[in-house]
Structure formats: structure tokens, C-alpha cells
Enzyme design. Structure first.
Site, PDB file in Angstrom:
ATOM      1  N   TRP A 181      49.160  49.917  39.432  1.00  9.90           N
ATOM      2  CA  TRP A 181      49.379  48.574  39.976  1.00  9.90           C
ATOM      3  C   TRP A 181      50.278  47.825  39.002  1.00  9.90           C
ATOM      4  CZ3 TRP A 181      47.907  43.860  37.602  1.00  9.90           C
ATOM      5  CH2 TRP A 181      48.337  42.730  38.332  1.00  9.90           C
ATOM      6  N   GLU A 222      48.572  50.768  44.292  1.00  8.34           N
ATOM      7  CA  GLU A 222      47.875  49.580  44.803  1.00  8.34           C
ATOM      8  C   GLU A 222      48.883  48.494  45.153  1.00  8.34           C
ATOM      9  OE1 GLU A 222      45.261  47.839  41.881  1.00  8.34           O
ATOM     10  OE2 GLU A 222      44.350  46.459  43.313  1.00  8.34           O
ATOM     11  N   LYS A 224      50.006  44.572  46.702  1.00 12.82           N
ATOM     12  CA  LYS A 224      49.514  43.205  46.531  1.00 12.82           C
ATOM     13  C   LYS A 224      50.443  42.232  47.237  1.00 12.82           C
ATOM     14  CE  LYS A 224      47.572  40.164  43.081  1.00 12.82           C
ATOM     15  NZ  LYS A 224      47.059  40.007  41.735  1.00 12.82           N
ATOM     16  N   ASP A 255      43.159  46.929  47.821  1.00 14.55           N
ATOM     17  CA  ASP A 255      42.245  45.988  47.167  1.00 14.55           C
ATOM     18  C   ASP A 255      42.044  44.877  48.190  1.00 14.55           C
ATOM     19  OD1 ASP A 255      41.585  43.501  45.754  1.00 14.55           O
ATOM     20  OD2 ASP A 255      41.950  44.579  43.887  1.00 14.55           O
ATOM     21  N   HIS A 258      43.957  41.556  48.177  1.00 15.27           N
ATOM     22  CA  HIS A 258      45.417  41.605  48.113  1.00 15.27           C
ATOM     23  C   HIS A 258      46.150  41.434  49.435  1.00 15.27           C
ATOM     24  CE1 HIS A 258      45.622  43.731  43.947  1.00 15.27           C
ATOM     25  NE2 HIS A 258      44.877  42.652  43.954  1.00 15.27           N
ATOM     26  N   HIS A 282      39.725  49.144  46.121  1.00 11.55           N
ATOM     27  CA  HIS A 282      39.181  48.244  45.121  1.00 11.55           C
ATOM     28  C   HIS A 282      38.336  47.247  45.881  1.00 11.55           C
ATOM     29  CE1 HIS A 282      41.999  48.627  41.372  1.00 11.55           C
ATOM     30  NE2 HIS A 282      41.217  49.675  41.562  1.00 11.55           N
ATOM     31  N   ASP A 290      43.177  35.786  45.813  1.00 10.55           N
ATOM     32  CA  ASP A 290      42.732  36.992  45.111  1.00 10.55           C
ATOM     33  C   ASP A 290      41.986  36.599  43.843  1.00 10.55           C
ATOM     34  OD1 ASP A 290      42.565  39.666  44.154  1.00 10.55           O
ATOM     35  OD2 ASP A 290      44.429  39.411  43.048  1.00 10.55           O
ATOM     36  N   ASP A 292      39.033  37.525  42.698  1.00 11.52           N
ATOM     37  CA  ASP A 292      38.218  38.535  42.037  1.00 11.52           C
ATOM     38  C   ASP A 292      36.808  38.068  41.722  1.00 11.52           C
ATOM     39  OD1 ASP A 292      39.972  40.970  41.703  1.00 11.52           O
ATOM     40  OD2 ASP A 292      41.284  39.446  40.860  1.00 11.52           O
ATOM     41  N   ASP A 322      36.444  46.085  41.564  1.00  7.90           N
ATOM     42  CA  ASP A 322      37.482  45.398  40.780  1.00  7.90           C
ATOM     43  C   ASP A 322      37.316  43.893  40.913  1.00  7.90           C
ATOM     44  OD1 ASP A 322      39.708  44.578  39.389  1.00  7.90           O
ATOM     45  OD2 ASP A 322      41.120  44.992  41.015  1.00  7.90           O
TER      46      ASP A 322
HETATM   47  C1  RNT Z   1      45.247  42.979  40.221  1.00 10.42           C
HETATM   48  C2  RNT Z   1      44.778  44.295  40.715  1.00 10.42           C
HETATM   49  C3  RNT Z   1      44.403  45.301  39.665  1.00 10.42           C
HETATM   50  C4  RNT Z   1      43.647  44.681  38.501  1.00 10.42           C
HETATM   51  C5  RNT Z   1      43.040  45.671  37.553  1.00 10.42           C
HETATM   52  C6  RNT Z   1      42.631  45.033  36.275  1.00 10.42           C
HETATM   53  O1  RNT Z   1      45.385  42.046  41.200  1.00 10.42           O
HETATM   54  O2  RNT Z   1      43.709  44.119  41.593  1.00 10.42           O
HETATM   55  O3  RNT Z   1      43.702  46.336  40.236  1.00 10.42           O
HETATM   56  O4  RNT Z   1      42.640  43.820  38.939  1.00 10.42           O
HETATM   57  O5  RNT Z   1      43.878  46.728  37.384  1.00 10.42           O
HETATM   58 ZN    ZN Z   2      42.641  45.829  42.266  1.00 10.51          ZN
END
Ligand code: RNT
Ligand code: ZN
Length: 414
Positions: A181, A222, A224, A255, A258, A282, A290, A292, A322
Site C-alpha cells: 500500500w 491495497e 485507496k 480495506d 478505503h 483489511h 477512513d 480506522d 487494520d
Molecule cells: C492505510 C492503509 C494501510 C495502513 C497500514 C498501516 O490507509 O489502510 O493498510 O493502515 O499499512
Molecule cells: Zn489497510
């Protein structure tokens, strides 16, 4: 009759064998992200977290050394049922005796401690090159940089990581998922959207020139939609990533933080399963963006789990967590999120998908909706508690006492 026995009978009546569900879940590895333990800081640089991702909060007691992080992961694992895999970032390299290697020169030897750790616990390891929080991230660009020195540095990082991923697989005997990523993007409207993507493509091609055993290392990409400070353009967009993955025969990673807020990963899984041997996830929780947040037992997490189970894809989906919350006890954050992923998977395993599918095919959407709703109040909790007990982890909220004790005895002394 115990509560579990009662629940078992009820589920049997709708064609669900709770024993089989429990057995299957016990064998399903969930890749646990190491970076919840220290707010994505790592051990290799003093740079602040960058790359359009952010941790907020300054709850005391975060891990600042490998030993502390390992101890915290152990504590969390003792409270989470099921099989875990360790998910490391390259920034968690462990340097000893004053030695240091920059990201482009990392070697397996910088991860021997982690291999020892994982082996002693029977865990596999997943890996991530770290394309952020480093002085060579120039103007928010890494693999897509127009500066050849910068781009080459990061290509070499990717190559170094691929060798380390293979080393993990060889040492643990478990295939390693290596996820790429990059944060690369622009805050405002770019003049040229094509060239950064062309350079990213070229960089990935160069990394993939390293020979590796495809049965041991799965390279995932990955995508985004945006990052903080990178709102207008992301080089590794969904279209870029899916196209690249299909072009090269690597593995897509989605993810669920994303995408545009009304897009859901649960609806994307089936399409990707039709065109890819394996897919990767993820699991996170976006709140407006995003962000998290810690995974909770919410509708989308359940729906993601349903898509994996209903489509018989338990062995085709690499599931990783994640998220990073620095505002609450970090061990608790791991436990809450991972327990909820497990709950969502169990919930899906306790759903009679064949019966519901038959209703859909028979166009009986009235009964379909009625049953989907009725099954939500089946005694899921009694099976969940039984599962936790059999896994040797605390049942219900008892785990909180353990975390509080750990906080008093260990975290608060840091
Ligand atoms: C970032 C991505 C990625 C990170 C990690 C730390 O938006 O989701 O996967 O969160 O690699
Ligand atoms: Zn991620």
C-alpha cells in the site's frame, strides 16, 4: 440442559451444526496487525506518522520497544479466541547492537526476533513494506515519484521486503501475505493523473522482477480513495489496483475504510471471488472517513463475514485487521476488534445460507426478509460463549478485568 445445548438444538432445527461451526472457526486464521500496539510508530525511525493516515489520542502505556510490543500482543492474544497470524510492517525491524539498515537495505536478519516469537506461538507471519513515515517520502510520493532517486529507493524497499516475506514463509511453514500500500497522492487537483500511475506501474513491475515462490508468498495490492492531506487524487486507486492485480496475477486487497462512504466491501467480495483465486481484506471501521476505528460487531462487518462464508470462500480470503486507536487502552482495542471479527465469522457460520439462497431463487423475498430478521435473534451469544470457553479465553466481559490488571501492573509503569 445448558444454554449451549439448548442453542445447539435450535440451530439444528434450521440445519446448522454448531459443533461444525465452532470447529471451522477455530481453524480460521485472522491476521492481527501489530501496529495497534504503538500507534503505527515502529522501531526504525523517529519520523511522525505520515502518509495520509493518522492516530488520534494519547492514552498512556503504548509499547515503545519490541519486548513491550510482544508482551502486549501476547496479552491481547490470550483474550482473543481462534487462530491468529502476526501481521508486521517493515518499520518493525529489530536492530541489535547499534546496527541499522535503511528501508532499502532491510534483510531477513532484522526480523529473526519476530520469527522466533511467531514460531514459539505456532503463528504464521504476514508482511507489509512501509511506504510512509520516512524522509525518503518526497512530496507525498514514493513508488510514483518523478524523482528517480526516490522511486528507486522505494523499489529497492519493495524488493527487500519480498525476500523477507519469503523468509517468513520458509521459517514458519505458513504462506506469507505481503501487502503493498502506498500513500502517494495529491491534496489538490493534479495537472497530470496519468504519469504518477505509470510510474507506480513501472515500480511494481520492477519489484515483481524478484523471483519468488508463489505458493509461499501472496503479493497483495491495497487500493485507496483518498488520504488526509491527499484528498483529491490517490495514485493507487481502486481501478488502478484491480487492473494491475489482474494484469499480473497477484492478489487484490480491499480495506473497507478505503471507499466512498456509501460503497460497501461486502458487495465487492463476490465479484472479486469470480475473477481471483484468492482475495485479501483489511477489516476496519471508517467513521465518516477512513478513520480506522476499532472494529465493532456491526452490520457491515457481519455482511463481509457472510459473503465469505455463504460463498464457501473461507480458504480463499486472507482476513486481516487494520485499525489504530490511541485514545483507549491499546490492548483492549485489539481484543475488542479481533473478538468482533471472530463474532462476525461465527454469526455467518450459524446462518443457513442454502435455505436463504433457495428463497431468493424462488423469488420468495417476503420469507427471505422475514427469516433474515428472525435469525438475528437466535441464541448466537450462547454459541459464542461456548466457543470462547473451548478456546480457553475469557467468556463475555471477563476479559476486561484482565486488561485492567495488565494496565495497573504493566502499562501504567511504562
Ligand atoms: C492505510 C492503509 C494501510 C495502513 C497500514 C498501516 O490507509 O489502510 O493498510 O493502515 O499499512
Ligand atoms: Zn489497510
Amino acid at each position: 440442559m445448558t444454554r449451549y445445548e439448548y442453542a445447539k438444538d435450535l440451530y439444528a432445527k434450521i440445519g446448522i451444526d454448531t459443533e461444525k461451526a465452532i470447529e471451522k472457526l477455530m481453524e480460521l486464521p485472522i491476521s492481527m496487525h501489530c501496529w495497534q500496539g504503538d500507534d503505527v510508530v515502529g522501531f526504525d525511525s523517529k519520523e511522525a506518522l505520515s502518509g495520509g493516515i493518522q492516530t488520534t489520542g494519547n492514552y498512556p502505556g503504548k509499547a515503545t520497544t519490541p519486548d513491550e510490543l510482544m508482551a502486549d500482543i501476547d496479552k491481547a492474544c490470550s483474550l482473543i479466541p481462534g487462530k491468529k497470524k502476526l501481521n508486521l510492517h517493515a518499520s518493525y525491524a529489530i536492530f541489535e547492537n547499534g546496527e541499522f539498515a535503511d528501508r532499502d537495505a532491510l534483510e531477513p536478519k532484522h526480523f529473526t526476533k519476530w520469527v522466533e516469537y511467531a514460531k514459539a506461538r505456532g503463528m504464521g507471519i504476514d508482511f507489509n513494506p512501509t511506504y510512509f513515515s520516512h524522509p525518503m517520502v518526497k512530496d507525498n510520493l514514493t513508488l510514483s515519484s518523478p524523482d528517480e532517486e526516490v522511486r528507486t529507493f522505494w523499489v529497492n524497499h519493495g524488493k527487500a521486503c519480498l525476500k523477507i516475506a519469503e523468509y517468513f514463509a520458509n521459517e514458519t511453514g505458513v504462506p506469507c501475505v505481503m501487502n503493498i500500500w502506498i500513500p502517494d497522492g495529491y491534496k489538490d487537483i493534479p495537472a497530470d493523473r496519468l504519469s504518477p500511475r505509470a510510474r507506480f506501474k513501472k515500480s511494481l513491475d520492477e519489484i515483481l522482477e524478484v523471483p519468488y515462490d508463489k505458493s509461499k508468498v501472496y503479493i497483495t495490492l491495497e487500493s485507496k480513495v483518498f488520504g488526509i492531506g491527499l484528498e483529491s487524487y490517490t495514485v493507487g486507486s481502486a481501478e488502478f489496483s484491480l487492473s494491475y492485480v489482474n494484469h499480473k496475477g497477484i492478489t487484490p486487497l480491499m480495506d473497507n475504510g478505503h471507499y466512498h462512504p456509501t460503497e460497501v466491501v461486502s458487495d465487492k467480495i463476490s465479484s472479486l471471488l469470480l475473477f481471483n483465486e484468492k482475495i485479501a481484506l483489511h477489516v476496519t471501521r471508517g467513521v465518516r472517513w477512513d478513520s480506522d476505528h476499532v472494529v465493532i460487531f456491526d452490520d457491515e462487518t457481519k455482511e463481509i463475514a457472510k459473503e465469505i462464508v455463504a460463498n464457501d470462500a473461507l480458504d480463499r480470503v486472507f482476513i486481516a485487521t487494520d485499525y489504530f486507536d490511541a485514545s483507549i487502552n491499546r490492548v483492549a482495542a485489539w481484543v475488542i476488534g479481533l473478538r468482533n471479527v471472530q463474532k462476525a465469522m461465527l454469526n455467518a457460520l450459524l446462518t443457513p445460507h442454502a435455505q436463504l439462497r433457495a428463497l431468493q431463487d424462488g423469488a420468495n423475498t417476503t420469507k427471505l426478509l422475514a427469516l433474515q430478521e428472525e435469525y438475528k435473534t437466535y441464541p448466537f451469544a450462547d454459541v459464542w460463549n461456548e466457543y470462547c470457553e473451548r478456546c480457553g479465553v475469557p467468556v463475555q466481559e471477563k476479559w476486561i478485568d484482565e486488561v485492567e490488571k495488565y494496565e495497573t501492573e504493566v502499562l501504567s509503569k511504562r
